[in-house]
Design an enzyme around this catalytic site. Structure first.
Site, PDB file in Angstrom:
ATOM      1  N   GLY A 225       0.838  -1.195   0.000  1.00 43.22           N
ATOM      2  CA  GLY A 225       0.000   0.000   0.000  1.00 43.22           C
ATOM      3  C   GLY A 225       0.871   1.243   0.000  1.00 43.22           C
TER       4      GLY A 225
ATOM      5  CG  HIS B  54      -1.115   1.352   7.175  1.00 45.51           C
ATOM      6  ND1 HIS B  54      -0.213   0.875   8.099  1.00 45.51           N
ATOM      7  CD2 HIS B  54      -0.395   2.181   6.358  1.00 45.51           C
ATOM      8  CE1 HIS B  54       0.983   1.401   7.858  1.00 45.51           C
ATOM      9  NE2 HIS B  54       0.906   2.194   6.795  1.00 45.51           N
ATOM     10  CD  GLU B  55      -1.244   2.525   2.593  1.00 45.57           C
ATOM     11  OE1 GLU B  55      -0.755   3.673   2.514  1.00 45.57           O
ATOM     12  OE2 GLU B  55      -0.579   1.520   2.922  1.00 45.57           O
TER      13      GLU B  55
ATOM     14  CG  HIS C 185       0.070   7.096   5.272  1.00 46.30           C
ATOM     15  ND1 HIS C 185       1.221   7.486   5.927  1.00 46.30           N
ATOM     16  CD2 HIS C 185       0.179   5.749   5.105  1.00 46.30           C
ATOM     17  CE1 HIS C 185       1.992   6.432   6.139  1.00 46.30           C
ATOM     18  NE2 HIS C 185       1.382   5.349   5.653  1.00 46.30           N
TER      19      HIS C 185
ATOM     20  CB  CYS D 127       4.655   2.222   7.454  1.00 50.88           C
ATOM     21  SG  CYS D 127       4.255   3.732   6.561  1.00 50.88           S
ATOM     22  CG  LEU D 128       6.559   1.033   1.547  1.00 47.49           C
ATOM     23  CD1 LEU D 128       6.061   1.332   0.136  1.00 47.49           C
ATOM     24  CD2 LEU D 128       7.683   0.006   1.511  1.00 47.49           C
TER      25      LEU D 128
ATOM     26  CD  GLN E 101       3.192   5.966   2.668  1.00 48.16           C
ATOM     27  OE1 GLN E 101       2.265   5.415   2.095  1.00 48.16           O
ATOM     28  NE2 GLN E 101       4.146   5.278   3.276  1.00 48.16           N
TER      29      GLN E 101
HETATM   30 CO    CO Z   1       2.222   3.434   5.672  1.00 49.77          CO
END
Ligand code: CO
Length: 167
Positions: free
Chosen positions: A45, A135-136, A139, A93-94, A50
């Protein structure tokens, strides 16, 4: 084109993103670049903030994680409702590399959103797909999954991250 992924503690990850009003070639390009960036980073995701684009846009693709058909889920201006049940999944998370922690989420959700052409869509999601969407979505409001940990765990993670950043 692969985009740079912002990492904790970058303050740009804390912005509240703006709604998308133009469903144009720029939006399509952003979504395509986000897919390329996410796959290149082996994520499931990715949200637009991000990659330093503070827009209410995110993508989810579970095919790396689960044995299922490749579905490029794209969400523009999403709204989550009708959350029921509970699920706890170890998330990463990236933008927060090297950290994996279990977070409590809703097991089933409804998402109303627009696709890249601006058409209204509804998706009912559960389990990992529901977790990834929640989660996304966070952000878009400047929230990271580590914010949702208990105070003690959050302090431990923060110390670990501070050490990583200083190396
Ligand atoms: Co994330």
């Amino acid at each position: 084109m692969r985009l740079e992924i912002l990492e904790y503690p970058d303050k740009r990850l804390r912005k509240v993103s703006e709604s998308v009003t133009r469903f144009d070639a720029d939006l399509s390009k952003l979504l395509d670049d986000m897919h390329e960036t996410m796959l290149g980073a082996h994520g499931i995701g990715l949200a637009a903030p991000q990659v330093n684009r503070p827009l209410r846009v995110f993508i989810v693709d579970l095919s790396l994680q689960e044995d299922e058909a490749k579905v490029r889920h794209e969400f523009v201006n999403p709204k989550i409702s009708e959350g029921t049940g509970k699920i706890s999944f170890e998330e990463g998370c990236l933008s927060v590399p090297g950290v994996g922690e279990s977070v409590n989420r809703k097991k089933r959700i409804r998402v109303d959103y627009q696709d890249r052409t601006g058409k209204a869509q509804v998706l009912y999601a559960e389990d990992l797909l529901a977790v990834a969407i929640q989660h996304e979505y966070d952000h878009l409001d400047g929230i990271l999954f580590v914010d949702r940990l208990s105070a003690i765990k959050r302090a431990l993670v923060k110390r670990k991250l501070e050490r990583q950043v200083q190396l």
